[in-house]
Design an enzyme around this catalytic site. Structure first.
Site, PDB file in Angstrom:
ATOM      1  N   CYS A 104       0.532  10.262 -13.411  1.00  0.00           N
ATOM      2  CA  CYS A 104       0.656   9.773 -12.037  1.00  0.00           C
ATOM      3  C   CYS A 104      -0.221  10.648 -11.151  1.00  0.00           C
ATOM      4  CB  CYS A 104       2.106   9.816 -11.552  1.00  0.00           C
ATOM      5  SG  CYS A 104       2.277   9.346  -9.809  1.00  0.00           S
ATOM      6  N   HIS A 310       0.988  -2.817  -6.238  1.00  0.00           N
ATOM      7  CA  HIS A 310       1.268  -1.500  -5.670  1.00  0.00           C
ATOM      8  C   HIS A 310       1.131  -1.550  -4.152  1.00  0.00           C
ATOM      9  CE1 HIS A 310       0.927   2.864  -4.990  1.00  0.00           C
ATOM     10  NE2 HIS A 310       1.496   2.997  -6.183  1.00  0.00           N
ATOM     11  N   MET A 314      -2.446   3.698  -6.788  1.00  0.00           N
ATOM     12  CA  MET A 314      -2.114   4.785  -7.696  1.00  0.00           C
ATOM     13  C   MET A 314      -3.248   5.806  -7.683  1.00  0.00           C
ATOM     14  SD  MET A 314      -1.467   1.529  -8.718  1.00  0.00           S
ATOM     15  CE  MET A 314      -2.436   1.045 -10.140  1.00  0.00           C
TER      16      MET A 314
END
Length: 391
Positions: A104, A310, A314
């Site tokens: 992440c 999203h 990201m």
């Protein structure tokens, strides 16, 4: 039912970039969960509140989105020239599954701050004022991340005037550099091509760029998917048939990239690859109500995470975007005007983000030395999570 007290496990709830997660020091985890395996997964699932058929994670720390259903484990590094080891788990919301296949990028910004605050960085490396470059070994992908964490009076400086689209309040900026971000064995393009035709049975052929930088990602031309590149979350996430179609496309890309052996395996690899679509600059209204003008960006991009659009971007996918933009012939480079770039500003549902990456081609092999972006991080809560013994 036999009485069973809850365990108390030391933890910190942190925002990193546009994501949130529960952070643990490895030594603070129950002994049986300090190593990979079913016991660790069971603990993290219960902490986050998964699997939840209601999709809300009401009985856990998760926030019912891919951006807020995350866990991080940090430990003093055993590797030379690194301060800490960082392991990331993407926790599924409605399934009993923790995906360890990728990183992440957003939470990477919080790892350095967490490490300093929890005594995992040597005290002599921390100045009274200034910044400290925390050297992070990302265990999921075996890569180095450098986080420049601001320090004030010997402690992490969290508040400041740095604004990040997708985050409501300003904070102190943390520069995050992903070194040699090409995933796997060093091939940035798993097919050796900057662009390919991806055949999807029953749907036709699509021009794509499949790239292993930051995180395995497949980029489509927005127009070929019937999109504009300025879609909102509601437009995508409220359309079950469209979500199912995009997941099918993602599965075919995963198969072509060699990440899975059969299409069915994509269900157990939800975190990677990411699927995104790209279009030339266009004016649109961000989720905050702010108008993003076409002149403010080099390209507009939308990306899926764990089966949903999203809300921003990201961090690892931003690395992939920067890398692709820097290489001639990719879908991203073409959409941004076919200009060789070392820095790209792209539009996402919450606003804009700038990422820098420099590409070099040696003996026909493309390499990315590093990709850099500005993020921020903040502790939201610290103490203990309470969880039944489920392992």
């Amino acid at each position: 039912m036999t009485y069973q007290p809850q365990q108390r496990v030391a933890a910190t709830y942190m925002r990193g970039g546009t994501s949130k997660g529960v952070f643990f020091k490895r030594a603070d985890l129950p002994l049986a969960t300090q190593q990979p395996g079913a016991e660790r997964d069971a603990l993290l699932l219960r902490v986050i509140g998964s699997p939840d058929p209601y999709g809300k994670q009401t009985d856990g720390m998760g926030g019912a989105t891919s951006s807020t259903s995350k866990a991080v484990i940090v430990d003093v590094s055993t590797r030379p020239d690194h301060d800490v080891d960082y392991l990331f788990g993407q926790v599924a919301i409605d399934k009993a599954f923790v995906d360890w296949s990728g990183n992440c990028g957003n939470l990477s910004a919080a790892v350095g701050a967490f490490a300093i605050a929890n005594g995992l960085v040597a005290p002599e490396r921390i100045p009274e004022y200034g910044t400290v470059e925390v050297r992070i070994w990302q265990q999921n992908i075996s890569k180095t991340i450098l986080a420049k964490v601001p320090i004030h009076q010997g402690e992490v400086k969290e508040l400041g005037d740095f604004e990040l689209d997708g985050v409501t309040f300003p904070a102190a900026e943390i520069e995050v550099a992903f070194l040699d971000p090409v995933d796997g064995g060093g091939e940035i393009f798993p097919t050796a091509n900057a662009a390919d035709q991806l055949e999807i049975e029953g749907h036709g052929s699509y021009e794509v760029t499949m790239i292993n930088a930051g995180i395995p990602t497949v980029f489509f031309n927005a127009t070929e998917l019937g999109f504009t590149g300025t879609e909102s979350q509601d437009e995508i996430n409220n359309n079950p048939a469209l979500l199912s179609k995009l997941e099918l496309f993602r599965a075919h890309a995963a198969l072509r990239m060699g990440l899975i052996n059969t299409l069915d395996e994509a269900e157990t690899r939800q975190h990677t690859p990411k699927i995104a679509w790209v279009a030339p600059p266009a004016t649109y209204t961000a989720s905050s109500g702010k108008v993003v003008s076409a002149e403010a960006t080099d390209v507009v991009i939308r990306a899926m995470s764990m089966g949903r659009l999203h809300h921003a971007m990201m961090g690892t996918a931003a690395v992939a975007i920067g890398a692709a933009a820097a290489i001639d012939g990719t879908v991203v480079n073409t959409a941004s005007g076919s200009v060789t770039r070392e820095s790209l500003c792209f539009g996402h549902p919450s606003g804009t983000l700038t990422v820098g990456a420099r590409a070099e081609c040696t003996n026909g092999v493309w390499q990315i030395e590093r990709a850099v972006m500005g993020r921020s991080a903040r502790v939201l809560m610290e103490g203990f999570v309470r969880v039944p013994k489920v392992y």
